[in-house]
Design a protein around this motif. Sequence first.
Motif, PDB file in Angstrom:
ATOM      1  N   SER A   1       0.803  -1.227   0.000  1.00  0.00           N
ATOM      2  CA  SER A   1       0.000   0.000   0.000  1.00  0.00           C
ATOM      3  C   SER A   1       0.833   1.273   0.000  1.00  0.00           C
ATOM      4  O   SER A   1       0.360   2.319  -0.436  1.00  0.00           O
ATOM      5  N   SER A   2       2.083   1.208   0.461  1.00  0.00           N
ATOM      6  CA  SER A   2       2.932   2.398   0.460  1.00  0.00           C
ATOM      7  C   SER A   2       3.660   2.586  -0.873  1.00  0.00           C
ATOM      8  O   SER A   2       4.358   3.569  -1.052  1.00  0.00           O
ATOM      9  N   GLY A   3       3.512   1.615  -1.780  1.00  0.00           N
ATOM     10  CA  GLY A   3       4.158   1.703  -3.080  1.00  0.00           C
ATOM     11  C   GLY A   3       5.447   0.916  -3.189  1.00  0.00           C
ATOM     12  O   GLY A   3       5.998   0.762  -4.271  1.00  0.00           O
ATOM     13  N   LYS A   4       5.949   0.413  -2.073  1.00  0.00           N
ATOM     14  CA  LYS A   4       7.177  -0.379  -2.101  1.00  0.00           C
ATOM     15  C   LYS A   4       6.909  -1.678  -2.847  1.00  0.00           C
ATOM     16  O   LYS A   4       5.870  -2.303  -2.672  1.00  0.00           O
ATOM     17  N   GLN A   5       7.860  -2.068  -3.700  1.00  0.00           N
ATOM     18  CA  GLN A   5       7.732  -3.285  -4.484  1.00  0.00           C
ATOM     19  C   GLN A   5       8.801  -4.287  -4.062  1.00  0.00           C
ATOM     20  O   GLN A   5       9.950  -3.913  -3.857  1.00  0.00           O
ATOM     21  N   ILE A   6       8.405  -5.551  -3.973  1.00  0.00           N
ATOM     22  CA  ILE A   6       9.318  -6.618  -3.589  1.00  0.00           C
ATOM     23  C   ILE A   6       9.298  -7.670  -4.690  1.00  0.00           C
ATOM     24  O   ILE A   6       8.229  -8.104  -5.124  1.00  0.00           O
ATOM     25  N   ALA A   7      10.495  -8.064  -5.151  1.00  0.00           N
ATOM     26  CA  ALA A   7      10.616  -9.039  -6.231  1.00  0.00           C
ATOM     27  C   ALA A   7      11.010 -10.400  -5.677  1.00  0.00           C
ATOM     28  O   ALA A   7      11.837 -10.505  -4.767  1.00  0.00           O
ATOM     29  N   HIS A   8      10.400 -11.441  -6.249  1.00  0.00           N
ATOM     30  CA  HIS A   8      10.711 -12.826  -5.921  1.00  0.00           C
ATOM     31  C   HIS A   8      10.923 -13.575  -7.224  1.00  0.00           C
ATOM     32  O   HIS A   8      10.324 -13.230  -8.251  1.00  0.00           O
TER      33      HIS A   8
ATOM     34  N   ARG B   1      11.938 -17.063  -3.879  1.00  0.00           N
ATOM     35  CA  ARG B   1      13.087 -16.533  -3.140  1.00  0.00           C
ATOM     36  C   ARG B   1      13.121 -15.024  -3.349  1.00  0.00           C
ATOM     37  O   ARG B   1      12.970 -14.549  -4.478  1.00  0.00           O
ATOM     38  N   ARG B   2      13.344 -14.299  -2.291  1.00  0.00           N
ATOM     39  CA  ARG B   2      13.389 -12.833  -2.364  1.00  0.00           C
ATOM     40  C   ARG B   2      14.625 -12.394  -3.140  1.00  0.00           C
ATOM     41  O   ARG B   2      15.744 -12.820  -2.859  1.00  0.00           O
ATOM     42  N   LEU B   3      14.424 -11.517  -4.131  1.00  0.00           N
ATOM     43  CA  LEU B   3      15.523 -11.011  -4.945  1.00  0.00           C
ATOM     44  C   LEU B   3      15.889  -9.575  -4.610  1.00  0.00           C
ATOM     45  O   LEU B   3      17.044  -9.188  -4.728  1.00  0.00           O
ATOM     46  N   GLY B   4      14.911  -8.783  -4.217  1.00  0.00           N
ATOM     47  CA  GLY B   4      15.194  -7.385  -3.894  1.00  0.00           C
ATOM     48  C   GLY B   4      13.925  -6.585  -3.727  1.00  0.00           C
ATOM     49  O   GLY B   4      12.822  -7.123  -3.768  1.00  0.00           O
ATOM     50  N   GLU B   5      14.119  -5.281  -3.545  1.00  0.00           N
ATOM     51  CA  GLU B   5      12.974  -4.387  -3.350  1.00  0.00           C
ATOM     52  C   GLU B   5      13.266  -3.019  -3.940  1.00  0.00           C
ATOM     53  O   GLU B   5      14.413  -2.604  -4.067  1.00  0.00           O
ATOM     54  N   TYR B   6      12.180  -2.340  -4.306  1.00  0.00           N
ATOM     55  CA  TYR B   6      12.260  -0.973  -4.817  1.00  0.00           C
ATOM     56  C   TYR B   6      11.395  -0.093  -3.935  1.00  0.00           C
ATOM     57  O   TYR B   6      10.227  -0.399  -3.684  1.00  0.00           O
TER      58      TYR B   6
ATOM     59  N   ASN C   1      13.624   6.182  -4.354  1.00  0.00           N
ATOM     60  CA  ASN C   1      13.928   5.891  -5.750  1.00  0.00           C
ATOM     61  C   ASN C   1      15.154   4.994  -5.881  1.00  0.00           C
ATOM     62  O   ASN C   1      15.953   5.142  -6.789  1.00  0.00           O
ATOM     63  N   LEU C   2      15.311   4.052  -4.934  1.00  0.00           N
ATOM     64  CA  LEU C   2      16.445   3.127  -4.943  1.00  0.00           C
ATOM     65  C   LEU C   2      15.959   1.688  -4.997  1.00  0.00           C
ATOM     66  O   LEU C   2      14.949   1.335  -4.400  1.00  0.00           O
ATOM     67  N   THR C   3      16.722   0.866  -5.712  1.00  0.00           N
ATOM     68  CA  THR C   3      16.488  -0.573  -5.738  1.00  0.00           C
ATOM     69  C   THR C   3      17.587  -1.242  -4.931  1.00  0.00           C
ATOM     70  O   THR C   3      18.756  -0.912  -5.087  1.00  0.00           O
ATOM     71  N   ARG C   4      17.194  -2.164  -4.072  1.00  0.00           N
ATOM     72  CA  ARG C   4      18.147  -2.897  -3.233  1.00  0.00           C
ATOM     73  C   ARG C   4      18.015  -4.383  -3.525  1.00  0.00           C
ATOM     74  O   ARG C   4      16.927  -4.864  -3.837  1.00  0.00           O
ATOM     75  N   ASP C   5      19.132  -5.115  -3.394  1.00  0.00           N
ATOM     76  CA  ASP C   5      19.101  -6.555  -3.606  1.00  0.00           C
ATOM     77  C   ASP C   5      18.622  -7.259  -2.344  1.00  0.00           C
ATOM     78  O   ASP C   5      18.229  -6.615  -1.367  1.00  0.00           O
ATOM     79  N   ALA C   6      18.671  -8.585  -2.336  1.00  0.00           N
ATOM     80  CA  ALA C   6      18.174  -9.364  -1.201  1.00  0.00           C
ATOM     81  C   ALA C   6      18.974  -9.109   0.072  1.00  0.00           C
ATOM     82  O   ALA C   6      18.479  -9.315   1.176  1.00  0.00           O
TER      83      ALA C   6
ATOM     84  N   LEU D   1      16.615  -7.598 -12.052  1.00  0.00           N
ATOM     85  CA  LEU D   1      16.978  -8.567 -11.024  1.00  0.00           C
ATOM     86  C   LEU D   1      16.343  -9.934 -11.299  1.00  0.00           C
ATOM     87  O   LEU D   1      16.983 -10.975 -11.168  1.00  0.00           O
ATOM     88  N   ILE D   2      15.097  -9.904 -11.710  1.00  0.00           N
ATOM     89  CA  ILE D   2      14.392 -11.160 -11.998  1.00  0.00           C
ATOM     90  C   ILE D   2      15.003 -11.847 -13.202  1.00  0.00           C
ATOM     91  O   ILE D   2      15.300 -13.039 -13.178  1.00  0.00           O
ATOM     92  N   TRP D   3      15.232 -11.098 -14.288  1.00  0.00           N
ATOM     93  CA  TRP D   3      15.806 -11.702 -15.499  1.00  0.00           C
ATOM     94  C   TRP D   3      17.208 -12.233 -15.237  1.00  0.00           C
ATOM     95  O   TRP D   3      17.612 -13.234 -15.810  1.00  0.00           O
ATOM     96  N   SER D   4      17.965 -11.568 -14.373  1.00  0.00           N
ATOM     97  CA  SER D   4      19.318 -12.057 -14.096  1.00  0.00           C
ATOM     98  C   SER D   4      19.314 -13.327 -13.253  1.00  0.00           C
ATOM     99  O   SER D   4      20.306 -14.039 -13.207  1.00  0.00           O
ATOM    100  N   SER D   5      18.187 -13.643 -12.608  1.00  0.00           N
ATOM    101  CA  SER D   5      18.096 -14.844 -11.790  1.00  0.00           C
ATOM    102  C   SER D   5      17.604 -16.054 -12.568  1.00  0.00           C
ATOM    103  O   SER D   5      17.604 -17.159 -12.049  1.00  0.00           O
ATOM    104  N   VAL D   6      17.198 -15.853 -13.819  1.00  0.00           N
ATOM    105  CA  VAL D   6      16.667 -16.959 -14.627  1.00  0.00           C
ATOM    106  C   VAL D   6      17.809 -17.872 -15.045  1.00  0.00           C
ATOM    107  O   VAL D   6      18.842 -17.415 -15.527  1.00  0.00           O
TER     108      VAL D   6
END
Length: 68
Positions: free
Chosen positions: A21-28, A33-38, A43-48, A62-67
Amino acid sequence: MATAYLRDDHYRIIGIIKTNSSGKQIAHDAHYRRLGEYDPRSNLTRDASYRVIGSGNQLPALIWSSVD
């Protein structure tokens, strides 16, 4: 919480991006497996490991690099 699925050319799920709800995005990856968050406020992206990997939303990269 909104969820977006990233798929490859064969429509297989390769990653998931959840937005809270705050707009933060989390990638898996496809195995949830958690890959990172934006964080749009900083305006920063961080890894796991919470290291800054760049400005702007870098989660699809981050997702494409984990494939395999």
